[in-house]
Enzyme design. Structure first.
Site, mmCIF file in Angstrom:
data_model
loop_
_atom_site.group_PDB
_atom_site.id
_atom_site.type_symbol
_atom_site.label_atom_id
_atom_site.label_comp_id
_atom_site.label_asym_id
_atom_site.label_seq_id
_atom_site.Cartn_x
_atom_site.Cartn_y
_atom_site.Cartn_z
ATOM 1 N N ALA A 15 52.267 6.511 -4.938
ATOM 2 C CA ALA A 15 51.970 7.877 -5.388
ATOM 3 C C ALA A 15 51.948 8.834 -4.195
ATOM 4 O O ALA A 15 52.574 9.903 -4.210
ATOM 5 C CB ALA A 15 50.623 7.901 -6.110
ATOM 6 N N TYR A 61 42.879 10.446 -15.604
ATOM 7 C CA TYR A 61 44.189 10.259 -16.250
ATOM 8 C C TYR A 61 44.298 11.072 -17.559
ATOM 9 O O TYR A 61 45.278 11.789 -17.779
ATOM 10 C CB TYR A 61 44.445 8.790 -16.588
ATOM 11 C CG TYR A 61 44.420 7.787 -15.446
ATOM 12 C CD1 TYR A 61 44.550 8.159 -14.111
ATOM 13 C CD2 TYR A 61 44.298 6.427 -15.720
ATOM 14 C CE1 TYR A 61 44.526 7.222 -13.094
ATOM 15 C CE2 TYR A 61 44.291 5.478 -14.706
ATOM 16 C CZ TYR A 61 44.395 5.880 -13.404
ATOM 17 O OH TYR A 61 44.386 4.939 -12.409
ATOM 18 N N LYS A 100 58.812 1.124 -11.392
ATOM 19 C CA LYS A 100 59.305 -0.203 -11.762
ATOM 20 C C LYS A 100 58.214 -1.236 -11.598
ATOM 21 O O LYS A 100 57.357 -1.032 -10.735
ATOM 22 C CB LYS A 100 60.514 -0.599 -10.932
ATOM 23 C CG LYS A 100 60.440 -0.355 -9.441
ATOM 24 C CD LYS A 100 59.341 -0.936 -8.616
ATOM 25 C CE LYS A 100 59.207 -2.430 -8.590
ATOM 26 N NZ LYS A 100 58.052 -2.856 -7.698
ATOM 27 N N ARG A 172 49.557 -7.656 -6.408
ATOM 28 C CA ARG A 172 50.832 -8.346 -6.650
ATOM 29 C C ARG A 172 50.649 -9.797 -7.077
ATOM 30 O O ARG A 172 51.517 -10.363 -7.732
ATOM 31 C CB ARG A 172 51.702 -8.326 -5.390
ATOM 32 C CG ARG A 172 52.527 -7.095 -5.081
ATOM 33 C CD ARG A 172 52.093 -5.825 -5.632
ATOM 34 N NE ARG A 172 52.921 -4.717 -5.155
ATOM 35 C CZ ARG A 172 52.478 -3.502 -4.911
ATOM 36 N NH1 ARG A 172 51.201 -3.182 -5.093
ATOM 37 N NH2 ARG A 172 53.290 -2.545 -4.494
ATOM 38 N N ASP A 184 57.306 -7.689 -9.186
ATOM 39 C CA ASP A 184 57.230 -6.766 -8.064
ATOM 40 C C ASP A 184 58.564 -6.572 -7.350
ATOM 41 O O ASP A 184 58.956 -5.440 -7.062
ATOM 42 C CB ASP A 184 56.167 -7.253 -7.067
ATOM 43 C CG ASP A 184 55.821 -6.164 -6.066
ATOM 44 O OD1 ASP A 184 55.595 -5.026 -6.506
ATOM 45 O OD2 ASP A 184 55.799 -6.436 -4.856
HETATM 46 N N1 LIG Z 1 59.750 2.101 -6.183
HETATM 47 C C1 LIG Z 1 59.190 1.574 -5.113
HETATM 48 O O1 LIG Z 1 59.728 1.555 -4.011
HETATM 49 C C2 LIG Z 1 57.801 1.012 -5.241
HETATM 50 C C3 LIG Z 1 57.112 0.645 -4.097
HETATM 51 C C4 LIG Z 1 55.814 0.182 -4.243
HETATM 52 C C5 LIG Z 1 55.250 0.057 -5.490
HETATM 53 N N2 LIG Z 1 55.952 0.387 -6.592
HETATM 54 C C6 LIG Z 1 55.358 0.271 -7.933
HETATM 55 O O2 LIG Z 1 54.361 1.270 -8.055
HETATM 56 C C7 LIG Z 1 53.229 0.783 -8.767
HETATM 57 C C8 LIG Z 1 52.002 0.955 -7.882
HETATM 58 O O3 LIG Z 1 52.205 0.325 -6.634
HETATM 59 P P1 LIG Z 1 51.374 0.737 -5.322
HETATM 60 O O4 LIG Z 1 51.974 0.008 -4.184
HETATM 61 O O5 LIG Z 1 51.245 2.210 -5.228
HETATM 62 O O6 LIG Z 1 49.979 0.069 -5.683
HETATM 63 P P2 LIG Z 1 48.527 0.554 -5.313
HETATM 64 O O7 LIG Z 1 48.518 1.194 -3.956
HETATM 65 O O8 LIG Z 1 47.639 -0.625 -5.533
HETATM 66 O O9 LIG Z 1 48.218 1.686 -6.395
HETATM 67 C C9 LIG Z 1 48.041 1.395 -7.767
HETATM 68 C C10 LIG Z 1 47.142 2.451 -8.371
HETATM 69 O O10 LIG Z 1 46.848 2.057 -9.719
HETATM 70 C C11 LIG Z 1 45.580 2.599 -10.080
HETATM 71 N N3 LIG Z 1 44.772 1.562 -10.748
HETATM 72 C C12 LIG Z 1 44.331 1.646 -12.026
HETATM 73 N N4 LIG Z 1 43.597 0.561 -12.349
HETATM 74 C C13 LIG Z 1 43.553 -0.207 -11.250
HETATM 75 C C14 LIG Z 1 42.917 -1.435 -10.949
HETATM 76 N N5 LIG Z 1 42.202 -2.109 -11.872
HETATM 77 N N6 LIG Z 1 43.067 -1.946 -9.708
HETATM 78 C C15 LIG Z 1 43.785 -1.306 -8.781
HETATM 79 N N7 LIG Z 1 44.409 -0.113 -9.001
HETATM 80 C C16 LIG Z 1 44.287 0.424 -10.225
HETATM 81 C C17 LIG Z 1 44.906 3.046 -8.795
HETATM 82 O O11 LIG Z 1 44.864 4.464 -8.788
HETATM 83 P P3 LIG Z 1 43.456 5.224 -8.936
HETATM 84 O O12 LIG Z 1 42.436 4.338 -8.265
HETATM 85 O O13 LIG Z 1 43.680 6.483 -8.235
HETATM 86 O O14 LIG Z 1 43.200 5.386 -10.387
HETATM 87 C C18 LIG Z 1 45.800 2.552 -7.678
HETATM 88 O O15 LIG Z 1 45.798 3.417 -6.595
HETATM 89 C C19 LIG Z 1 53.550 -0.673 -9.117
HETATM 90 O O16 LIG Z 1 54.037 -0.728 -10.435
HETATM 91 C C20 LIG Z 1 54.652 -1.054 -8.148
HETATM 92 O O17 LIG Z 1 55.551 -2.018 -8.688
HETATM 93 C C21 LIG Z 1 57.217 0.879 -6.481
#
Ligand SMILES: NC(=O)c1ccc[n+]([C@@H]2O[C@H](COP(=O)([O-])OP(=O)(O)OC[C@H]3O[C@@H](n4cnc5c(N)ncnc54)[C@H](OP(=O)(O)O)[C@@H]3O)[C@@H](O)[C@H]2O)c1
Length: 339
Positions: A15, A61, A100, A172, A184
């Site tokens: 994000a 949200y 994704k 993951r 992932d």
């Molecule tokens: N396209 C790409 O290059 C790429 C790269 C990395 C990841 N992704 C995808 O993006 C998504 C998020 O990945 P990320 O690396 O950003 O992960 P992340 O840093 O762990 O962020 C996930 C977010 O989900 C929310 N969340 C809601 N319930 C949760 C829970 N029970 N435990 C942990 N987090 C929770 C949290 O936001 P709040 O705490 O703010 O509510 C958290 O910051 C995944 O689906 C991943 O496959 C895509």
């Protein structure tokens, strides 16, 4: 014309990393951030420097979906929340880009696109690398017609990484959060193979995996390494895989009757490297290596305005979910409320 105004659900790594790339996309701007904890949303909003009043732009949200000044939502939550929040966003009348993998099951994918159809909104799975011109070029090279490698015979694509980052592994490797290597990172090789051929895996799909131990507090396990293969209806064979526990190997090979395409950067086509693609051993040089996320959000904005088709159709993402579900079924992994 007014910009498409984006709200971002989640404040994790993707994000925060992608927010400026949405802002850089023609016809797009970021107007709101949402978190389970509004203080974290305010921090993400402030850190981004994209909104004038960080506190007013930071929401939970649900509240973000109620905002009239949000036209579209970027879902960046953990995998297990994708289907629910895509559907809620679509029902609230928002367009959606969902990170994704969109979801783990065919049933969830169908439910998401039913919601999109009923609301008349655009919903796109966020495979950003496919939105980059390099992936279009791969599709041309795979098409046979006039391709320097001749008719395509085989695709090999792997994404193996040695991941020891506990922050990353906490989500993951969680079964409850619908992690696993296929979800992932395996979804990338699958996406490339399906995108360049435009075909779906045949009946001979096979997969095998090794599993990680359950995360603390969980009993379910997920795949740590997975290998999969199939033949497409055209006869093109595919061999792919993904791992969190193997030495780094990111590779795409397209083998044709008269030559090969090799890329060590199939998922990072916007990196400034000397040899993004080797076509029959010779590097192809790219002048425009624009950001893959910016390309994606620009295309979605055009689709919302009716000036272009979405690149990844509902049918394409439903096929992606079906393939993931078939692989999971072969390795004995169940998600998304499957019995
Ligand atoms: N396209 C790409 O290059 C790429 C790269 C990395 C990841 N992704 C995808 O993006 C998504 C998020 O990945 P990320 O690396 O950003 O992960 P992340 O840093 O762990 O962020 C996930 C977010 O989900 C929310 N969340 C809601 N319930 C949760 C829970 N029970 N435990 C942990 N987090 C929770 C949290 O936001 P709040 O705490 O703010 O509510 C958290 O910051 C995944 O689906 C991943 O496959 C895509």
């Amino acid at each position: 014309m007014q910009n498409l105004r984006w709200g971002i659900l989640g404040t994790g790594r993707i994000a925060r990393g992608v927010a400026p790339k949405i802002q850089a996309a023609k016809g797009c701007e970021v107007v709101a951030f949402a978190s389970r904890d509004p203080a974290r949303a305010a921090e993400a909003a402030r850190e981004s420097g994209l909104v004038e009043d960080a506190d007013a732009s930071a929401l939970e949200y649900d509240a973000l979906l109620e905002r009239d000044d949000v036209d579209a939502v970027y879902v960046t939550l953990i995998n297990s929340l994708h289907a629910e929040w895509c559907i809620r966003a679509l029902e609230a009348g928002k367009h959606v880009v969902c990170e994704k993998p969109l979801c783990a099951t065919l049933a969830e994918a169908r439910a998401i696109f039913d919601a999109a159809r009923e609301s008349g909104r655009v919903c796109v799975e966020g495979f950003m690398h496919l939105h980059h011109p390099q992936s279009q070029r791969l599709r041309e090279l795979a098409s046979g017609a006039g391709s320097p490698i001749g008719r395509l015979r085989a695709i090999r694509c792997f994404r193996d990484v040695m991941n020891t980052d506990e922050y990353i592994l906490s989500t993951r490797l969680s079964h409850a959060m619908e992690g696993g290597a296929v979800m992932d990172i395996g979804c990338y090789p699958i996406s490339i193979a399906r995108f360049v051929t435009g075909e779906e895996p045949g009946d001979d799909l096979r997969a095998e995996a090794s599993f990680s131990p359950p995360r603390p507090g969980e009993t379910g396990r997920v795949d740590e390494t997975c290998r999969f293969s199939w033949t497409f209806p055209s006869g093109v064979t595919f061999e792919g895989g993904c791992s969190f526990a193997r030495e780094h190997r990111v590779l795409l090979e397209l083998e044709g009757e008269r030559g090969t395409v090799v890329s060590a950067f199939p998922f990072s086509p916007d990196l400034d490297v000397a040899e993004p693609l080797l076509v029959n051993g010779a590097p192809e040089v790219w002048n425009d290596r624009g950001d893959k996320f910016t390309h994606q959000f620009e295309r979605v904005a055009l689709a919302v305005r009716g000036e272009a088709e979405v690149l990844l159709s509902p049918e394409w993402s439903i096929g992606q979910a079906r393939t993931i579900e078939r692989i999971h079924s072969q390795i004995g992994l169940r998600f998304g409320g499957q019995p």
